[in-house]
Write a protein that holds these residues in place. Structure first.
Motif, mmCIF file in Angstrom:
data_model
loop_
_atom_site.group_PDB
_atom_site.id
_atom_site.type_symbol
_atom_site.label_atom_id
_atom_site.label_comp_id
_atom_site.label_asym_id
_atom_site.label_seq_id
_atom_site.Cartn_x
_atom_site.Cartn_y
_atom_site.Cartn_z
ATOM 1 N N ILE A 8 4.950 15.183 -9.780
ATOM 2 C CA ILE A 8 5.554 15.526 -11.073
ATOM 3 C C ILE A 8 4.569 16.320 -11.934
ATOM 4 O O ILE A 8 4.937 17.316 -12.567
ATOM 5 N N ILE A 9 3.309 15.877 -11.944
ATOM 6 C CA ILE A 9 2.294 16.564 -12.754
ATOM 7 C C ILE A 9 2.104 18.000 -12.283
ATOM 8 O O ILE A 9 1.948 18.928 -13.085
ATOM 9 N N VAL A 10 2.119 18.203 -10.953
ATOM 10 C CA VAL A 10 1.907 19.542 -10.405
ATOM 11 C C VAL A 10 3.167 20.393 -10.503
ATOM 12 O O VAL A 10 3.107 21.590 -10.818
ATOM 13 N N PHE A 63 5.885 20.133 -12.550
ATOM 14 C CA PHE A 63 6.466 20.429 -13.856
ATOM 15 C C PHE A 63 6.022 21.789 -14.408
ATOM 16 O O PHE A 63 6.875 22.584 -14.824
ATOM 17 N N PRO A 64 4.717 22.099 -14.429
ATOM 18 C CA PRO A 64 4.336 23.422 -14.962
ATOM 19 C C PRO A 64 4.913 24.576 -14.150
ATOM 20 O O PRO A 64 5.288 25.610 -14.711
ATOM 21 N N ILE A 65 4.995 24.405 -12.823
ATOM 22 C CA ILE A 65 5.530 25.470 -11.976
ATOM 23 C C ILE A 65 7.005 25.706 -12.273
ATOM 24 O O ILE A 65 7.455 26.847 -12.470
ATOM 25 N N ILE A 66 7.772 24.613 -12.323
ATOM 26 C CA ILE A 66 9.208 24.735 -12.609
ATOM 27 C C ILE A 66 9.427 25.301 -14.007
ATOM 28 O O ILE A 66 10.314 26.135 -14.234
ATOM 29 N N ASN A 67 8.610 24.866 -14.963
ATOM 30 C CA ASN A 67 8.752 25.342 -16.336
ATOM 31 C C ASN A 67 8.482 26.847 -16.438
ATOM 32 O O ASN A 67 9.220 27.572 -17.115
ATOM 33 N N VAL A 68 7.441 27.321 -15.738
ATOM 34 C CA VAL A 68 7.125 28.748 -15.765
ATOM 35 C C VAL A 68 8.250 29.565 -15.139
ATOM 36 O O VAL A 68 8.653 30.612 -15.668
ATOM 37 N N ILE A 69 8.775 29.079 -14.003
ATOM 38 C CA ILE A 69 9.884 29.791 -13.353
ATOM 39 C C ILE A 69 11.105 29.814 -14.263
ATOM 40 O O ILE A 69 11.783 30.855 -14.390
ATOM 41 N N SER A 70 11.408 28.700 -14.908
ATOM 42 C CA SER A 70 12.563 28.643 -15.815
ATOM 43 C C SER A 70 12.370 29.577 -17.006
ATOM 44 O O SER A 70 13.313 30.254 -17.432
ATOM 45 N N GLN A 71 11.154 29.615 -17.548
ATOM 46 C CA GLN A 71 10.885 30.510 -18.679
ATOM 47 C C GLN A 71 11.075 31.966 -18.277
ATOM 48 O O GLN A 71 11.584 32.777 -19.063
ATOM 49 N N SER A 72 10.690 32.309 -17.042
ATOM 50 C CA SER A 72 10.776 33.706 -16.612
ATOM 51 C C SER A 72 12.217 34.164 -16.436
ATOM 52 O O SER A 72 12.492 35.368 -16.497
ATOM 53 N N PHE A 73 13.130 33.232 -16.212
ATOM 54 C CA PHE A 73 14.546 33.576 -16.019
ATOM 55 C C PHE A 73 15.396 33.277 -17.259
ATOM 56 O O PHE A 73 16.619 33.271 -17.173
ATOM 57 N N SER A 74 14.758 33.030 -18.388
ATOM 58 C CA SER A 74 15.483 32.723 -19.622
ATOM 59 C C SER A 74 15.457 33.918 -20.568
ATOM 60 O O SER A 74 14.681 34.860 -20.396
ATOM 61 N N PHE A 124 0.838 -1.211 0.000
ATOM 62 C CA PHE A 124 0.000 0.000 0.000
ATOM 63 C C PHE A 124 0.868 1.254 0.000
ATOM 64 O O PHE A 124 0.618 2.190 -0.768
ATOM 65 N N TYR A 125 1.878 1.269 0.881
ATOM 66 C CA TYR A 125 2.755 2.439 0.946
ATOM 67 C C TYR A 125 3.522 2.632 -0.367
ATOM 68 O O TYR A 125 3.754 3.768 -0.799
ATOM 69 N N LEU A 126 3.904 1.514 -0.988
ATOM 70 C CA LEU A 126 4.633 1.603 -2.247
ATOM 71 C C LEU A 126 3.751 2.191 -3.344
ATOM 72 O O LEU A 126 4.147 3.135 -4.042
ATOM 73 N N VAL A 127 2.537 1.648 -3.478
ATOM 74 C CA VAL A 127 1.614 2.149 -4.501
ATOM 75 C C VAL A 127 1.225 3.597 -4.205
ATOM 76 O O VAL A 127 1.176 4.444 -5.102
ATOM 77 N N ASN A 128 0.960 3.871 -2.929
ATOM 78 C CA ASN A 128 0.588 5.231 -2.542
ATOM 79 C C ASN A 128 1.728 6.205 -2.818
ATOM 80 O O ASN A 128 1.512 7.321 -3.316
ATOM 81 N N GLY A 129 2.954 5.783 -2.515
ATOM 82 C CA GLY A 129 4.111 6.638 -2.769
ATOM 83 C C GLY A 129 4.309 6.918 -4.251
ATOM 84 O O GLY A 129 4.599 8.049 -4.646
ATOM 85 N N LEU A 130 4.143 5.876 -5.082
ATOM 86 C CA LEU A 130 4.277 6.062 -6.535
ATOM 87 C C LEU A 130 3.195 6.995 -7.068
ATOM 88 O O LEU A 130 3.457 7.858 -7.917
ATOM 89 N N PHE A 131 1.980 6.822 -6.559
ATOM 90 C CA PHE A 131 0.881 7.681 -6.999
ATOM 91 C C PHE A 131 1.133 9.139 -6.622
ATOM 92 O O PHE A 131 0.944 10.046 -7.447
ATOM 93 N N LEU A 132 1.587 9.363 -5.377
ATOM 94 C CA LEU A 132 1.877 10.729 -4.935
ATOM 95 C C LEU A 132 3.055 11.317 -5.710
ATOM 96 O O LEU A 132 3.083 12.522 -5.996
ATOM 97 N N LEU A 133 4.032 10.467 -6.060
ATOM 98 C CA LEU A 133 5.167 10.943 -6.856
ATOM 99 C C LEU A 133 4.713 11.398 -8.240
ATOM 100 O O LEU A 133 5.147 12.442 -8.739
ATOM 101 N N ILE A 134 3.804 10.630 -8.842
ATOM 102 C CA ILE A 134 3.263 11.014 -10.149
ATOM 103 C C ILE A 134 2.495 12.333 -10.041
ATOM 104 O O ILE A 134 2.634 13.228 -10.891
ATOM 105 N N CYS A 135 1.699 12.462 -8.980
ATOM 106 C CA CYS A 135 0.955 13.709 -8.764
ATOM 107 C C CYS A 135 1.917 14.886 -8.569
ATOM 108 O O CYS A 135 1.675 15.987 -9.084
#
Length: 312
Positions: free
Chosen positions: A41-43, A45-56, A28-39
């Motif tokens: 990454i999904i959340v 990625f756009p934040i990191i990308n926007v910050i990177s774009q603003s400093f480029s 359960f902890y393994l599946v839950n951890g993988l699911f939270l890791l995917i969430c």
């Protein structure tokens, strides 16, 4: 021997059950951890990308070279933001609206939620029903606008903080917290010591209510900071616009420039590229206060919401 074997068999069965439970827990902890890791990454990625774009650099952004790390690091977009009087005025206005509005919200919410949480308060049932009624049947836009106009609140500072002075949803959360967390015996002991209702509230209840107060501050502050529609409808003077309305006007002008990209020259294309980077910088710039506020109330956030939702 049979009893010993019987006991030994029971022990073995219990140990096997524990092993099985432990394995299932690990899965359960393994599946839950993988699911939270995917969430995450999904959340993230756009934040990191926007910050990177603003400093480029504008050229790297237009060419699509920016992914998770700034390319040709540049802070020119942020320099232009701080040089913009309209943006800084909107930033200042939003800070004032958020501070004053949240203060009014907390005072009004506590002033209503605390009496309704007391079992000895006469008429708390009908009064609560009236508040809940407003959650189900809210006023349409046109009657609300006419009411605000008749109160002479149009294009004033107070139109951004008074109409939404209380959220019934947040009031119910606070009332449930007071009712289920503060012991009734504490009220009785305070009254025996000669404390008035105001003293009980300010010296007993509020010091014990930091978790729920932190949650309410976060809810109300984010609501005021992101307030866009009220400023667009009720304000007409640019110097009073909140940051979100200013950003909307800037982004609208950026969209107009982007539509002209096929017909402009090299210099105008470079300008459009610069404005594109500014768009990302503005997004980061507008999110800073919320990012600063959240870590201070994070430790109270889950606790306040969970305790306020429990029924004892």
């Amino acid at each position: 021997m049979k009893q010993v074997c019987g006991k030994g068999g029971l022990m073995m069965k219990k140990e096997k059950r524990k092993i099985k439970e432990s394995f299932s827990d690990k899965m359960f902890y393994l599946v839950n951890g993988l699911f939270l890791l995917i969430c995450l990454i999904i959340v993230a990625f756009p934040i990191i990308n926007v910050i990177s774009q603003s400093f480029s650099s504008p050229g790297a952004v237009i060419a699509g070279k920016v992914f998770l790390w700034p390319v040709d690091f540049s802070v020119d977009a942020y320099k232009q933001i701080f040089q913009s009087k309209m943006l800084m005025s909107g930033y200042k206005n939003s800070i004032m609206y958020t501070f004053v509005g949240t203060l009014i919200n907390i005072v009004m919410t506590v002033a209503i939620a605390y009496p309704l949480s007391r079992k000895d308060f006469v008429g708390r049932g009908p009064i609560t029903a009236l508040f809940v009624f407003t959650m189900i049947f809210s006023s349409p836009l046109i009657p609300t606008y006419l009411n605000i106009r008749n109160l002479n609140l149009l294009d004033t500072f107070w139109v951004m903080v008074i109409p939404g002075a209380i959220s019934v949803y947040n009031m119910i959360i606070a009332r449930t917290f007071f009712q289920n967390t503060i012991p009734t015996e504490l009220f009785e002991a305070s009254e025996l010591d000669g404390a008035t209702d105001i003293q009980v509230l300010t010296k007993v209840v509020l010091p014990l209510s930091k978790p729920i107060l932190a949650v309410l501050v976060l809810y109300y502050a984010i609501g005021h900071w992101n307030a866009y529609f009220d400023g667009l409808i009720y304000l007409s003077t640019e110097s009073k616009f909140p940051l979100q309305v200013v950003l909307r006007n800037i982004l609208a002008s950026i969209e107009m420039l982007e539509q002209m990209v096929s017909t402009v020259g090299v210099q105008d294309a470079q300008r459009i590229a610069t404005v594109e980077v500014m768009k990302y910088a503005i997004i980061v710039f507008g999110s800073i206060p919320v990012l600063i506020l959240y870590p201070f109330v994070q430790k109270y956030f889950v606790k306040g919401v969970m305790i306020g939702s429990l029924k004892g």
